[in-house]
Write an enzyme that holds these catalytic residues in place. Structure first.
Site, short mmCIF file in Angstrom:
data_model
loop_
_atom_site.label_atom_id
_atom_site.label_comp_id
_atom_site.label_asym_id
_atom_site.label_seq_id
_atom_site.Cartn_x
_atom_site.Cartn_y
_atom_site.Cartn_z
N TYR A 103 0.83 -1.20 0.00
CA TYR A 103 0.00 0.00 0.00
C TYR A 103 0.87 1.25 0.00
CZ TYR A 103 -4.42 -2.31 1.46
OH TYR A 103 -5.57 -3.04 1.54
N GLU B 174 -5.93 -0.96 8.33
CA GLU B 174 -5.94 -0.75 9.78
C GLU B 174 -5.02 0.41 10.17
OE1 GLU B 174 -7.81 -3.83 8.59
OE2 GLU B 174 -5.72 -4.40 8.76
N ASN C 206 -9.96 0.68 -2.87
CA ASN C 206 -9.73 -0.54 -2.08
C ASN C 206 -11.03 -0.98 -1.43
OD1 ASN C 206 -7.95 -2.55 -0.73
ND2 ASN C 206 -8.68 -1.51 1.10
N GLU C 207 -11.44 -2.21 -1.69
CA GLU C 207 -12.64 -2.80 -1.08
C GLU C 207 -13.81 -1.81 -1.09
OE1 GLU C 207 -10.74 -6.05 1.98
OE2 GLU C 207 -10.92 -3.99 2.71
N GLU D 253 -6.08 -10.71 -1.05
CA GLU D 253 -5.80 -10.70 0.39
C GLU D 253 -6.17 -12.06 0.96
OE1 GLU D 253 -7.45 -7.54 2.68
OE2 GLU D 253 -6.66 -5.95 1.39
N TYR E 54 -0.01 -9.31 13.50
CA TYR E 54 -0.98 -9.97 12.62
C TYR E 54 -0.90 -11.49 12.66
CZ TYR E 54 -4.42 -9.23 8.89
OH TYR E 54 -5.58 -9.15 8.16
#
Length: 629
Positions: A75, A121, A179-180, A260, A327
């Protein structure tokens, strides 16, 4: 489109293909990518350069290469590079081009996700908070104010990307547009088409552009657009065949891609540490690869939300994300390979050759032991140090955005209007504090107001005493409809039944003075004033320590409550062991010094231990969830 953009269309040369030149395209007949004319699929992993110290970029990328990946996905957070309108920063830890140079050096292809919105996030999903200076702005839509800011940002970013496209001899094979978007309520196709046009203007018609969405009909309906390759995201608990079948409803032909594939998950303060087994993740990866699809593993290394960069979710209540973005990924927050990584490497070896030779070892970790800290003083003792200019005087509270404060803390002060001999409640309206407010009267700490959780605190005091409300921005919402997340007191406070007025607001810059060396006196010159012995409320502590070898370490603040830590002026991040699950903070080696004492500075917001010490360990503790306070 403006005249300038039309001119660019006429004068810019993009990927003019000549036989034998590098090319990366889509073959919709054979349902595959074509790299230099041959069918190709990528096995990729996500890494965020903005969450990893630059000194370690090459180390992390090398480990990804040695795992068998042939690409990485990354990103680009807009707010990281344009902190103020028109002020762009691509230096130091923001040196995107240096990071991309390292991917070339290691022979890795790049899938770039430049936003403008990225989620990740990350604070406000990568959108800069200064967009909220216009209170009614409609983010992620065709709102002209938003599009003008987007166009300005992309006019700076995309020209840097153009020479790095694969068809221009670089290694960037594809770029994501937004994005999404199917998860966003607006479903504004005009907005997506605008972005598509801007990307084509700056990058040409031959570069592969794609979208990513969840594998549901609704998300795919609103997030996909004709002319853009549609991809999906899902984790190991989902059935790959079923997920790709849904994708085929909106895109009957073309390569299948999971952009993803979730190797783990993020952590929220006060909730259980997220984890997934190596067996489960590797088995799901094999299922995807057996379909012939391309895949990107999110995350391959998560990294760290240093400073104030963490985002937050809103799922019935506000849920801030921890400083660690480990993560439970194949590589840890500190870049160490895990059993999950080795299991993934074994699966990849069934489908393509993996590099031979020894795997790069973990970076050195050190136990530096205990450091004693001295109390410097209460935050309100140093308003002359940390206040950004003159305070704002306002009848009713205004927000961080009104005073152009992006991160950190704002102090709201007003005088008690009458004597309070017995406890009465200081109250906020529901959701009126964004996000935590630390309440003191006359220097006496009484407690916390918390967004969606604690709406009143009982206080006493004498008429004329200062009522101090220190408000902390715990991270802006990064996903869903609530990304317009204003900070501070977004509603009035009442004392008993009376609305409080006549506020004095201090916009605080704590990072600047600490980065410049504050507190300036040596530890042995700090004189403990007897009236400073209280260890409650927003208070600074500081100490120094020396080391004989430099390596990564992990800071544990036993019996501290909540606050912020700086080491040698670098903002390591938020700590909150009283809530968990994260107990230690990752401290990378590059911020430590062998040649001189290292200074640790702590802003404790609620209660410090009787013996204020810090401990540096050689291992992290990320799964220490405690009962919610």
């Amino acid at each position: 489109m403006g005249t300038a953009i039309l001119c660019l269309l006429l004068v810019c040369c993009f990927c003019d293909q000549v036989q034998g030149d590098p090319s990366f395209t889509i073959d919709y007949t054979r349902d595959c990518f074509l790299k230099d004319g041959s069918c190709f699929r990528y096995i990729s992993g996500s890494i965020h350069y903005f969450r990893v110290p630059p000194i370690y970029w090459k180390d992390r990328l090398l480990k990804m290469y040695m795992t068998g990946l042939n690409a990485i996905q990354v990103y680009v957070p807009w707010n990281f590079h344009e902190p103020q309108p028109g002020m762009f920063n691509f230096d130091g830890d923001r040196d995107l081009e240096h990071f991309l140079d390292l991917t070339v050096e290691l022979g890795l292809l790049v899938i770039l996700r430049p936003g403008p919105y990225i989620c990740a996030e990350w604070d406000m999903g990568g959108l800069p908070a200064w967009l909220l200076h216009k209170k009614n702005i409609a983010l992620r839509t065709s709102d002209p104010d938003y599009l003008n800011a987007v166009d300005s940002w992309l006019s700076v970013l995309l020209p840097k990307i153009r020479p790095r496209l694969y068809c221009n001899g670089g290694n960037i094979i594809s770029l994501q547009v937004e994005n999404e978007y199917g998860s966003f309520h607006a479903c504004d196709y005009s907005y997506l088409r605008h972005l598509q046009t801007i990307f084509r203007v700056y990058l040409g018609d031959d570069v592969v552009l794609f979208t990513t969405d969840g594998n549901t009909n609704k998300e795919l309906k609103c997030g996909t657009l004709q002319g853009l390759l549609a991809t999906v995201d899902f984790g190991p608990v989902d059935n790959a065949t079923k997920a790709f079948k849904l994708l085929r409803r909106v895109q009957p032909r073309g390569p299948l891609v999971n952009s993803e594939y979730y190797t783990g998950w993020l952590d929220y303060w006060g909730e259980k540490h997220a984890s997934s087994s190596a067996e489960q993740v590797s088995r799901g990866l094999q299922d995807i690869l057996e379909t012939g699809a391309s895949v990107n593993m999110y995350m391959f290394e998560g990294g760290t939300n240093f400073g104030y960069w963490n985002g937050a979710d809103f799922k019935n209540t506000y849920k801030p994300i921890t400083t660690s973005y480990d993560y439970d990924a194949p590589m840890t927050e500190a870049g160490d390979p895990t059993d999950k990584l080795m299991a993934i490497r074994s699966i990849i070896s069934k489908f393509r050759s993996v590099p031979e030779g020894p795997f790069p070892p973990p970076t050195p970790k050190y136990y530096y032991g205990l450091v004693s800290l001295n109390k410097i003083g209460d935050l309100v003792d140093f308003l002359d140090v940390f206040s950004r200019g003159e305070p704002f005087v306002t009848q009713y509270p205004i927000t961080f955005e009104d005073v152009k404060q992006v991160f950190g803390f704002v102090l709201y002060r007003t005088h008690l209007p009458f004597d309070i001999p017995f406890f009465i409640p200081l109250s906020s309206q529901l959701n009126g504090v964004h996000d935590r407010a630390y309440i003191s009267v006359g220097g006496r700490f009484y407690g916390v107001l918390e967004r969606d959780s604690i709406s009143d605190v009982n206080v006493t005091g004498n008429a004329g005493e200062w009522l101090d409300v220190l408000v902390e921005n715990m991270g802006r919402i990064n996903f869903g409809a609530d990304v317009n997340d204003f900070k501070g007191l977004v509603g009035n406070l009442t004392l008993g039944g009376d609305i409080l007025t006549d506020w004095v607001m201090y916009s605080l810059d704590i990072d600047g003075p600490i980065a410049a060396g504050w507190p300036y006196v040596p530890d042995n010159h700090i004189r403990m004033n007897p009236q400073w012995q209280s260890r409650t409320g927003a208070t600074f502590y500081s100490g120094t320590f020396q080391i004989t070898a430099v390596g990564d370490t992990f800071l544990k603040l036993s019996k501290w409550t909540k606050g912020q830590v700086w080491i040698n002026g670098f903002n390591v991040g938020r700590y909150w062991p009283a809530r968990g699950p994260q107990i230690t903070l990752y401290v990378p080696s590059n911020i430590l010094s062998l040649s001189q004492p290292n200074r640790i500075t702590i802003l404790e917001l609620e209660r410090a231990p009787d013996w204020p010490i810090a401990v540096f360990l050689d291992r992290p503790i990320l799964n220490g969830t405690l009962p919610r306070r």
